[in-house]
Design a protein around this motif. Structure first.
Motif, PDB file in Angstrom:
ATOM      1  N   TYR A 124      30.754 -46.681 -11.123  1.00  0.00           N
ATOM      2  CA  TYR A 124      29.612 -45.947 -10.557  1.00  0.00           C
ATOM      3  C   TYR A 124      28.986 -45.035 -11.608  1.00  0.00           C
ATOM      4  O   TYR A 124      27.753 -45.004 -11.762  1.00  0.00           O
ATOM      5  N   GLU A 125      29.807 -44.300 -12.320  1.00  0.00           N
ATOM      6  CA  GLU A 125      29.304 -43.372 -13.328  1.00  0.00           C
ATOM      7  C   GLU A 125      28.623 -44.101 -14.476  1.00  0.00           C
ATOM      8  O   GLU A 125      27.719 -43.544 -15.124  1.00  0.00           O
ATOM      9  N   MET A 129      26.540 -51.003 -10.453  1.00  0.00           N
ATOM     10  CA  MET A 129      26.846 -51.080  -9.031  1.00  0.00           C
ATOM     11  C   MET A 129      27.519 -52.400  -8.655  1.00  0.00           C
ATOM     12  O   MET A 129      28.320 -52.448  -7.718  1.00  0.00           O
ATOM     13  N   MET A 132      31.128 -51.968  -9.554  1.00  0.00           N
ATOM     14  CA  MET A 132      31.727 -51.069  -8.575  1.00  0.00           C
ATOM     15  C   MET A 132      31.999 -51.813  -7.271  1.00  0.00           C
ATOM     16  O   MET A 132      33.075 -51.680  -6.674  1.00  0.00           O
ATOM     17  N   MET A 160      26.598 -49.175  -2.658  1.00  0.00           N
ATOM     18  CA  MET A 160      27.652 -48.416  -3.328  1.00  0.00           C
ATOM     19  C   MET A 160      27.421 -46.901  -3.327  1.00  0.00           C
ATOM     20  O   MET A 160      28.376 -46.121  -3.195  1.00  0.00           O
ATOM     21  N   PRO A 161      26.180 -46.413  -3.444  1.00  0.00           N
ATOM     22  CA  PRO A 161      26.001 -44.949  -3.360  1.00  0.00           C
ATOM     23  C   PRO A 161      26.498 -44.353  -2.052  1.00  0.00           C
ATOM     24  O   PRO A 161      26.860 -43.169  -2.006  1.00  0.00           O
ATOM     25  N   ILE A 164      30.071 -43.156  -2.392  1.00  0.00           N
ATOM     26  CA  ILE A 164      30.166 -41.843  -3.029  1.00  0.00           C
ATOM     27  C   ILE A 164      29.761 -40.749  -2.050  1.00  0.00           C
ATOM     28  O   ILE A 164      30.390 -39.683  -1.980  1.00  0.00           O
TER      29      ILE A 164
END
Length: 242
Positions: A124-125, A129, A132, A160-161, A164
């Motif tokens: 992610y960082e 995506m 991830m 994916m966000p 988080i």
């Protein structure tokens, strides 16, 4: 939903439709799409994601009833019960990923989970995506990434966000679910269900919850992993008794 009906809350990256077979195998009820999932509005990336999911669930409950939640949906169900005890008469939680439980009560298990989850955060960082999504679904989805259609992979990558965004609730405990005395005061029947092949972090989370909730029991399904509501629907339905 009418009084006495059950509310069903799906896991992250899914939608309410995946629980339809389970609802058909029980007495049914109402399910809804979490923010940014299924037919719901996109997540606006502001506020507390878990809190919004809880608020949507509460809006559907016009009277007291049982609540079923799977994975992240299980954390929503538990927070809903803590915040609105007038609405929730019973909980069925399938592998609720409330990592705050082990962060606060089993630091060694939490450190082990963080190490397992680190490659997902790293992807992610790095802004990848798809990587991830591959790592996340391999860990939690029980599916082969290579065998998924490209369109499905793209859809998972786009979500994916949301994974988080969920961290504020499930890791930092933004709702204060694990504040001293809150779970101990939740004196309703709670059934915890997990697969025999559950992640070690889930086993530890269940252990913490069993120690805090005054009226909880655990059931383990042989041969099942994290996605048991879909892979072992009949067993989950029987154990849920909804």
């Amino acid at each position: 939903m009418g009084e006495g009906e059950s509310l069903f809350i799906h896991c992250a990256l899914a939608h309410s439709g995946v629980l339809e077979p389970l609802m058909c195998a029980t007495r049914g009820g109402v399910a809804y799409d979490l923010p940014g999932h299924g037919k719901s509005t996109p997540w606006d990336e502001t506020g507390d994601y878990q809190a919004q999911a809880v608020a949507w669930g509460a809006e559907l409950m016009t009277g007291p009833g049982a609540v079923f939640g799977h994975s992240f949906g299980g954390t929503v169900a538990l927070r809903l019960a803590v915040e609105r005890p007038d609405l929730v008469t019973r909980l069925v939680l399938v592998e609720p990923v409330f990592f705050a439980a082990i962060r606060l009560h089993d630091p060694r298990a939490f450190e082990a989970h963080e190490a397992r989850f680190a490659p997902i955060v790293e992807a992610y960082e790095a802004g990848d995506m798809h990587l991830m999504a591959e790592r996340f679904t391999t860990m939690w989805g029980g599916a082969s990434w290579e065998g998924l259609p490209a369109r499905f992979k793209d859809g998972l990558a786009a979500q994916m966000p949301l994974i988080i965004a969920q961290g504020r609730g499930i890791g930092a405990d933004s709702g204060g679910v694990f504040n001293p005395g809150r779970l101990e005061a939740l004196d309703i029947p709670v059934t915890l269900i997990r697969g025999a092949g559950a992640e070690p972090s889930v086993v530890a989370i269940h252990r913490v919850l069993l120690g805090l909730l005054p009226n909880a029991r655990e059931e383990v399904i042989a041969g099942a992993g994290h996605m048991s509501p879909m892979t072992h629907t009949a067993e989950v339905a029987a154990l849920s008794q909804l």
